[in-house]
Design an enzyme around this catalytic site. Structure first.
Site, short mmCIF file in Angstrom:
data_model
loop_
_atom_site.label_atom_id
_atom_site.label_comp_id
_atom_site.label_asym_id
_atom_site.label_seq_id
_atom_site.Cartn_x
_atom_site.Cartn_y
_atom_site.Cartn_z
N GLU A 127 27.90 43.41 46.76
CA GLU A 127 27.87 41.95 46.93
C GLU A 127 27.76 41.21 45.60
O GLU A 127 28.42 40.18 45.40
CB GLU A 127 26.73 41.55 47.87
CG GLU A 127 26.83 42.12 49.28
CD GLU A 127 28.21 41.99 49.91
OE1 GLU A 127 28.86 40.94 49.73
OE2 GLU A 127 28.65 42.94 50.57
N HIS B 56 31.06 41.05 44.09
CA HIS B 56 31.86 39.96 44.65
C HIS B 56 31.57 38.65 43.91
O HIS B 56 32.49 37.91 43.56
CB HIS B 56 31.53 39.74 46.13
CG HIS B 56 32.36 40.56 47.07
ND1 HIS B 56 33.74 40.58 47.02
CD2 HIS B 56 32.02 41.37 48.10
CE1 HIS B 56 34.20 41.39 47.98
NE2 HIS B 56 33.18 41.88 48.65
#
Ligand code: NI
Length: 193
Positions: free
Chosen positions: A155, A158
């Protein structure tokens, strides 16, 4: 997928943008401290949690739903996409930053809601320490390992504009899900990851 829950019919489910979207390749903007604890933030996080669950994901970064903010949701319950994954509760982290990580990396299978239909074998730090803000604006510092550490690395990547394939050593262990299912999907009673 239940059509009643599609983004058109249910506004709580946000559309997930796919690889190729420029926002997924950019470093996201820090969450301003004034936003912590706000109604607007709570609303966004609620939608992100619903979207993640609807898609059977274990993590979702804000830029995956078209929002340029440094925050993500994560949760691992019984999940069709990751049937053998260790469970952890629903959490949101703002402005998360890895401050320490193991030298040792371990390989594990990852998929991504922005790259549907594929799985890759990705090396990740076995454990890491990160700092972040909670949705209420409290500062946290946590050390996590294994699958939870893997999701956090995915994450945070990202939010910095990276995909899991960027962390792979070549793409030889990158599979279409149809073939991955047949070869690698953990058997319910088997060992698996
Ligand atoms: Ni992803």
């Amino acid at each position: 997928m239940r059509p009643a829950s599609s983004p058109e019919r249910n506004p709580v489910i946000l559309p997930i943008v796919k690889i190729g979207t420029p926002l997924l390749r950019r470093k996201t903007a820090a969450v301003p401290s004034a936003l912590a604890g706000s109604k607007g933030l709570k609303k966004l996080l609620g939608k992100m949690a619903a979207t993640m669950r609807h898609a059977d994901g274990v993590g979702l970064a804000a830029n995956q739903v078209g929002v340029n903010l440094r925050l993500f949701a994560m949760e691992s319950q019984k999940n069709r996409r990751y049937p053998k994954a260790p469970a952890f509760p629903l959490r949101f982290y703002l402005n998360a930053k890895i401050v320490k990580a193991s030298k040792k990396k371990v390989r594990g299978w990852e998929g991504c809601l922005s790259i549907p239909g594929y799985r890759g074998l990705v090396p990740r730090h076995e454990w890491l320490t990160f700092t972040a803000l909670t949705p209420e604006g409290a500062r946290v510092r946590r050390t996590v390992r294994g699958f939870e550490a893997r999701v956090i690395q995915h994450e945070i990547d990202h939010l910095n504009g990276f995909f899991y394939m960027d962390r792979m050593k070549g793409l030889r262990d990158w599979f279409h899900l149809d073939l991955w299912d047949a070869r690698f999907r953990p058997k319910v009673r088997g060992r698996g990851k």
